[in-house]
Design an enzyme around this catalytic site. Structure first.
Site, PDB file in Angstrom:
ATOM      1  N   LYS A   1       6.693  -1.115 -13.523  1.00  0.00           N
ATOM      2  CA  LYS A   1       7.831  -1.735 -13.356  1.00  0.00           C
ATOM      3  C   LYS A   1       8.166  -2.593 -14.177  1.00  0.00           C
ATOM      4  CE  LYS A   1       8.597  -3.478  -9.015  1.00  0.00           C
ATOM      5  NZ  LYS A   1       8.368  -4.313  -7.846  1.00  0.00           N
TER       6      LYS A   1
ATOM      7  N   TRP B   1       2.401   2.934  -2.433  1.00  0.00           N
ATOM      8  CA  TRP B   1       2.299   3.855  -3.343  1.00  0.00           C
ATOM      9  C   TRP B   1       0.947   4.675  -3.208  1.00  0.00           C
ATOM     10  CZ3 TRP B   1       4.259   2.674  -8.979  1.00  0.00           C
ATOM     11  CH2 TRP B   1       5.557   2.231  -8.884  1.00  0.00           C
TER      12      TRP B   1
ATOM     13  N   ASP C   1      -4.767  -6.437  -5.870  1.00  0.00           N
ATOM     14  CA  ASP C   1      -3.644  -7.235  -5.530  1.00  0.00           C
ATOM     15  C   ASP C   1      -4.124  -8.699  -5.097  1.00  0.00           C
ATOM     16  OD1 ASP C   1      -1.112  -8.396  -4.399  1.00  0.00           O
ATOM     17  OD2 ASP C   1      -0.474  -6.197  -4.772  1.00  0.00           O
TER      18      ASP C   1
ATOM     19  N   ASP D   1      -6.897 -11.170  -8.623  1.00  0.00           N
ATOM     20  CA  ASP D   1      -5.891 -11.372  -9.777  1.00  0.00           C
ATOM     21  C   ASP D   1      -6.095 -10.347 -10.910  1.00  0.00           C
ATOM     22  OD1 ASP D   1      -3.905 -11.974 -11.271  1.00  0.00           O
ATOM     23  OD2 ASP D   1      -4.302 -14.064 -11.597  1.00  0.00           O
TER      24      ASP D   1
ATOM     25  N   ASP E   1       3.156  -1.540  -9.892  1.00  0.00           N
ATOM     26  CA  ASP E   1       4.192  -1.900  -9.525  1.00  0.00           C
ATOM     27  C   ASP E   1       4.437  -3.520  -9.330  1.00  0.00           C
ATOM     28  OD1 ASP E   1       6.839  -1.475  -8.317  1.00  0.00           O
ATOM     29  OD2 ASP E   1       6.334  -1.528  -6.223  1.00  0.00           O
TER      30      ASP E   1
ATOM     31  N   GLY F   1       0.708  -1.255   0.128  1.00  0.00           N
ATOM     32  CA  GLY F   1       0.115  -0.091  -0.088  1.00  0.00           C
ATOM     33  C   GLY F   1       0.614   1.123  -0.172  1.00  0.00           C
TER      34      GLY F   1
END
Length: 229
Positions: free
Chosen positions: A174, A77, A94, A110, A134, A75
């Protein structure tokens, strides 16, 4: 568990049942200035400073009204977005459970589930100005496989960004060493005005992670394979 070492470093004593790698990880955590800073400033992880540093360079958060956080756990970000832009609506997703964050809607599922994009869009209540990712695939230790799995998540995030972003919006994701592959970069350049790679100082030097920053969303585009249909 630990004792002072030379130069003020914390050294971790060996413990029954602890592997050498876990001992090294714990020792690194104890001596990581970003870990200490996160604890002092109330962030859930040192990863918060990666976004803070990217924002300082690319001005991502200011003025955003709706934000999507892909791979939100734990959490950090979303905490950064909340602190820097308290009025923004934030929806995160998540597979892992995430403790509640004031002002943030969290979906535990998911992102690759077919139902996820619609649920994220519905929960946000409108188009987004910023999509953050991320996410990283669980590694198997084979460099090429790990790269392909992570790039699959980056590409899925880009597809979703193309559906939900407002004109002018941004997508940050990322990637691993070497950055996004040529096909994905080409796609992003068709979708966005600028596409750059960056490694924020908070990313450990020995880490293979980089971030791709795509800004100035122009609109969804057809993929070459779609155009042949």
């Amino acid at each position: 568990m630990s004792r002072g070492g030379s130069g003020g470093k914390q050294r971790v004593k060996t413990a029954r049942g602890r592997t050498a790698s876990s001992t090294r990880w714990l020792e690194r955590q104890l001596n990581d200035p970003y870990v200490k800073k996160a604890q002092a400033e109330g962030y859930r992880s040192r990863a918060a400073y990666k976004l803070i540093e990217l924002d300082e360079r690319f001005n991502l958060i200011k003025g955003t009204r709706r934000v999507i956080d892909l791979g939100i756990a734990p959490g950090g970000w979303s905490q950064v977005v909340r602190r820097q832009n308290p009025g923004a609506a934030i929806v995160g997703i998540d597979l892992l459970p995430v403790d509640p964050i004031d002002g943030v809607t969290i979906l535990q599922m998911d992102f690759m589930d077919d139902a996820a994009p619609a649920l994220l869009t519905e929960s946000l209540g409108g188009k987004a100005d910023l999509v953050l990712s991320d996410m990283a695939a669980n590694t198997v230790g084979h460099q090429q496989t790990d790269h392909l799995r992570t790039m699959g998540l980056v590409e899925a995030g880009a597809d979703f960004a193309g559906e939900i972003l407002n004109p002018g919006g941004a997508y940050v994701a990322k990637v691993l060493a070497g950055g996004a592959d040529h096909g994905l970069v080409a796609l992003l350049k068709r979708m966005f005005t600028t596409v750059k790679h960056a490694k924020p100082p908070a990313s450990r030097k020995d880490s293979s992670e980089w971030y791709v920053i795509a800004q100035g969303f122009k609109g969804p585009v057809a993929r070459p394979e779609d155009e042949r249909d």
